[in-house]
Design an enzyme around this catalytic site. Structure first.
Site, PDB file in Angstrom:
ATOM      1  NE  ARG A  55      -3.800   0.167   2.157  1.00  0.00           N
ATOM      2  CZ  ARG A  55      -4.563   0.562   3.170  1.00  0.00           C
ATOM      3  NH1 ARG A  55      -4.655  -0.178   4.258  1.00  0.00           N
ATOM      4  NH2 ARG A  55      -5.229   1.687   3.095  1.00  0.00           N
ATOM      5  CD  GLN A  87     -13.876   6.833   7.691  1.00  0.00           C
ATOM      6  OE1 GLN A  87     -14.240   5.738   8.087  1.00  0.00           O
ATOM      7  NE2 GLN A  87     -14.543   7.509   6.784  1.00  0.00           N
ATOM      8  CB  VAL A  89      -3.547   5.129   6.318  1.00  0.00           C
ATOM      9  CG1 VAL A  89      -4.369   4.674   7.518  1.00  0.00           C
ATOM     10  CG2 VAL A  89      -3.647   4.119   5.177  1.00  0.00           C
ATOM     11  CG  ASP A  90      -4.550   8.844   1.082  1.00  0.00           C
ATOM     12  OD1 ASP A  90      -4.583  10.056   1.370  1.00  0.00           O
ATOM     13  OD2 ASP A  90      -5.552   8.240   0.633  1.00  0.00           O
ATOM     14  CG  HIS A 105      -9.125   4.969  10.559  1.00  0.00           C
ATOM     15  ND1 HIS A 105     -10.033   4.529   9.628  1.00  0.00           N
ATOM     16  CD2 HIS A 105      -9.835   5.127  11.701  1.00  0.00           C
ATOM     17  CE1 HIS A 105     -11.244   4.435  10.175  1.00  0.00           C
ATOM     18  NE2 HIS A 105     -11.144   4.802  11.429  1.00  0.00           N
ATOM     19  CB  CYS A 116       9.573   2.635  23.535  1.00  0.00           C
ATOM     20  SG  CYS A 116      10.116   3.217  21.907  1.00  0.00           S
ATOM     21  CG  LEU A 198     -19.447   6.052  -7.186  1.00  0.00           C
ATOM     22  CD1 LEU A 198     -19.321   7.123  -8.262  1.00  0.00           C
ATOM     23  CD2 LEU A 198     -18.311   5.039  -7.352  1.00  0.00           C
ATOM     24  CB  ALA A 215     -14.379  12.128  -5.109  1.00  0.00           C
TER      25      ALA A 215
HETATM   26  P1  OAD Z   1     -15.231   1.891   1.916  1.00  0.00           P
HETATM   27  O1  OAD Z   1     -14.539   1.048   0.910  1.00  0.00           O
HETATM   28  O2  OAD Z   1     -16.017   1.221   2.975  1.00  0.00           O
HETATM   29  O3  OAD Z   1     -16.223   2.905   1.173  1.00  0.00           O
HETATM   30  C1  OAD Z   1     -15.782   3.633   0.059  1.00  0.00           C
HETATM   31  C2  OAD Z   1     -16.819   4.656  -0.292  1.00  0.00           C
HETATM   32  O4  OAD Z   1     -16.328   5.452  -1.338  1.00  0.00           O
HETATM   33  C3  OAD Z   1     -18.165   4.087  -0.747  1.00  0.00           C
HETATM   34  O5  OAD Z   1     -19.201   4.867  -0.188  1.00  0.00           O
HETATM   35  C4  OAD Z   1     -18.134   4.278  -2.274  1.00  0.00           C
HETATM   36  O6  OAD Z   1     -19.425   4.509  -2.831  1.00  0.00           O
HETATM   37  C5  OAD Z   1     -17.298   5.537  -2.366  1.00  0.00           C
HETATM   38  N1  OAD Z   1     -16.567   5.699  -3.630  1.00  0.00           N
HETATM   39  C6  OAD Z   1     -15.938   4.773  -4.392  1.00  0.00           C
HETATM   40  N2  OAD Z   1     -15.362   5.339  -5.459  1.00  0.00           N
HETATM   41  C7  OAD Z   1     -15.623   6.669  -5.375  1.00  0.00           C
HETATM   42  C8  OAD Z   1     -15.303   7.808  -6.180  1.00  0.00           C
HETATM   43  N3  OAD Z   1     -14.591   7.700  -7.303  1.00  0.00           N
HETATM   44  N4  OAD Z   1     -15.762   9.015  -5.774  1.00  0.00           N
HETATM   45  C9  OAD Z   1     -16.501   9.148  -4.651  1.00  0.00           C
HETATM   46  N5  OAD Z   1     -16.821   8.118  -3.844  1.00  0.00           N
HETATM   47  C10 OAD Z   1     -16.394   6.893  -4.209  1.00  0.00           C
HETATM   48  O7  OAD Z   1     -14.112   2.856   2.536  1.00  0.00           O
HETATM   49  P2  OAD Z   1     -14.179   3.726   3.864  1.00  0.00           P
HETATM   50  O8  OAD Z   1     -15.564   4.140   4.159  1.00  0.00           O
HETATM   51  O9  OAD Z   1     -13.145   4.769   3.769  1.00  0.00           O
HETATM   52  O10 OAD Z   1     -10.292   1.253   8.282  1.00  0.00           O
HETATM   53  O11 OAD Z   1     -13.717   2.663   4.935  1.00  0.00           O
HETATM   54  C11 OAD Z   1     -13.656   3.040   6.292  1.00  0.00           C
HETATM   55  C12 OAD Z   1     -12.593   2.257   6.992  1.00  0.00           C
HETATM   56  O12 OAD Z   1     -12.798   0.871   6.780  1.00  0.00           O
HETATM   57  C13 OAD Z   1     -11.193   2.485   6.453  1.00  0.00           C
HETATM   58  O13 OAD Z   1     -10.574   3.623   6.991  1.00  0.00           O
HETATM   59  C14 OAD Z   1     -10.485   1.233   6.853  1.00  0.00           C
HETATM   60  C15 OAD Z   1     -11.533   0.252   6.419  1.00  0.00           C
HETATM   61  O14 OAD Z   1     -11.514  -0.980   6.984  1.00  0.00           O
HETATM   62  C16 OAD Z   1      -9.277   0.557   8.849  1.00  0.00           C
HETATM   63  O15 OAD Z   1      -8.511  -0.118   8.208  1.00  0.00           O
HETATM   64  C17 OAD Z   1      -9.215   0.715  10.331  1.00  0.00           C
END
Ligand code: OAD
Length: 233
Positions: A55, A87, A89-90, A105, A116, A198, A215
Site C-alpha cells: 500500500r 479515515q 492513511v494516505d 486511522h 516504547c 459515489l 469525487a
Molecule cells: P469503503 O470502501 O467502505 O467505502 C468507500 C466509499 O467510497 C463508498 O461509499 C463508495 O461509494 C465511495 N466511492 C468509491 N469510489 C468513489 C469515487 N470515485 N468518488 C466518490 N466516492 C467513491 O471505505 P471507507 O468508508 O473509507 O479502516 O472505509 C472506512 C474504513 O474501513 C477504512 O478507513 C479502513 C476500512 O476498513 C481501517 O482499516 C481501520
C-alpha cells in the site's frame, strides 16, 4: 462558519488507491482479521508488513486528485475554520495543500514501536525483524489504527464536530465507527449536513443534501458552488 469534512477511501479512489468495500475492494482480496487487527499482526507480522509495504508503494505512485485539490482550495479561501478529518492513511490531502487534517486511522508513511511508542517516518519496506531506532525492540509496526484499537484525535474531532456549522461527508461507506456516527452527531448539534459520494452511505439518511457522483467531479463542483454562494470567487 466552521466546516468539518469527513473523508474516506472514495476521495482517493481516482488517484488509484483502492477502496475497501466496493466490488474488487481491498477487503475482497484480504481478510481484514489477518492484516488489520492486533491479533493478525501478532500471528503473522510478515504478512501484515507485506500488505502495508504494497500500500505504501501504491501511495508513492499516486498523486492528489481534483477532489483533494478542491478541498485544499476551500480551506484556503474560507475565512473560518475548515477541518478535514480523514479515515484514509494516505497523505494526499496534505500533498494537495490542506493544512488542517486529522488522520483518525493513522498514517501509512509513519512507523511506530509497539514497545516504547516512538514514532518515525516509515521505510518504504518494513520488516518483522526491524529494530526500533529508539529502544531497539523488535516491535515495529505501521502507525495505523487497526480494528479493536482506539482511533486518533477523537477529543479534537468531537470538539470540532460540536462547533461545526456545516458537516460534509465524502467518499466513505460510513460503516466503521466512530467515524460512521459523526454526521449524525454533527446534525444533532445543529450543523447542516451534506454527503458527496459515489453511492449513498449508510449514514445518508441524516444528510440534509446528497450529491452523487465521482469525487473528482462532485467535490470541485460543490466547492465552486459554495465559494460562489458565499462570495468567495
Ligand atoms: P469503503 O470502501 O467502505 O467505502 C468507500 C466509499 O467510497 C463508498 O461509499 C463508495 O461509494 C465511495 N466511492 C468509491 N469510489 C468513489 C469515487 N470515485 N468518488 C466518490 N466516492 C467513491 O471505505 P471507507 O468508508 O473509507 O479502516 O472505509 C472506512 C474504513 O474501513 C477504512 O478507513 C479502513 C476500512 O476498513 C481501517 O482499516 C481501520
Amino acid at each position: 462558519m466552521q466546516i468539518v469534512i469527513l473523508t474516506g477511501a472514495g476521495v482517493s479512489a481516482e488517484s488509484g488507491l483502492g477502496t475497501f468495500r466496493d466490488q474488487g475492494g481491498i477487503w475482497s482480496r484480504y481478510r481484514l482479521e489477518d492484516v488489520a487487527t492486533p491479533e493478525g499482526f501478532a500471528c503473522n507480522p510478515a504478512l501484515v508488513h507485506t500488505f502495508y509495504n504494497a500500500r505504501r508503494a501504491s501511495l508513492r505512485a499516486a498523486e492528489p486528485n481534483a477532489a483533494h485539490h478542491a478541498l485544499a482550495e476551500l480551506e484556503q479561501r474560507h475565512a473560518g475554520r475548515c477541518l478535514v478529518v480523514t479515515q484514509n492513511v494516505d497523505d494526499l490531502h496534505t500533498r494537495a495543500g490542506s493544512r488542517n487534517v486529522l488522520h483518525m486511522h493513522g498514517e501509512l508513511q509513519k512507523a511506530c514501536c509497539a514497545s516504547c511508542g516512538n514514532r518515525w517516518r516509515a521505510a518504504d519496506q518494513m520488516h518483522a525483524d526491524d529494530a526500533c531506532p529508539a529502544c531497539g525492540a523488535l516491535a515495529c509496526r505501521p502507525d495505523v489504527v487497526w480494528f479493536g484499537e482506539d482511533v486518533r484525535s477523537m477529543d479534537r474531532i468531537l470538539g470540532s464536530v460540536a462547533q461545526a456549522d456545516l458537516f460534509v461527508l465524502i467518499g466513505t461507506s460510513a460503516t466503521v465507527y466512530p467515524a460512521a456516527g459523526l454526521m449524525q452527531l454533527a446534525r444533532d448539534q445543529g450543523a447542516q449536513t451534506l454527503e458527496l459520494n459515489l453511492e449513498a452511505s449508510a449514514a445518508a439518511s441524516v444528510a440534509d443534501r446528497l450529491l452523487l457522483g465521482p469525487a473528482t467531479e462532485v467535490v470541485p463542483r460543490w466547492v465552486a458552488e459554495w465559494c460562489r454562494t458565499n462570495g468567495l470567487e
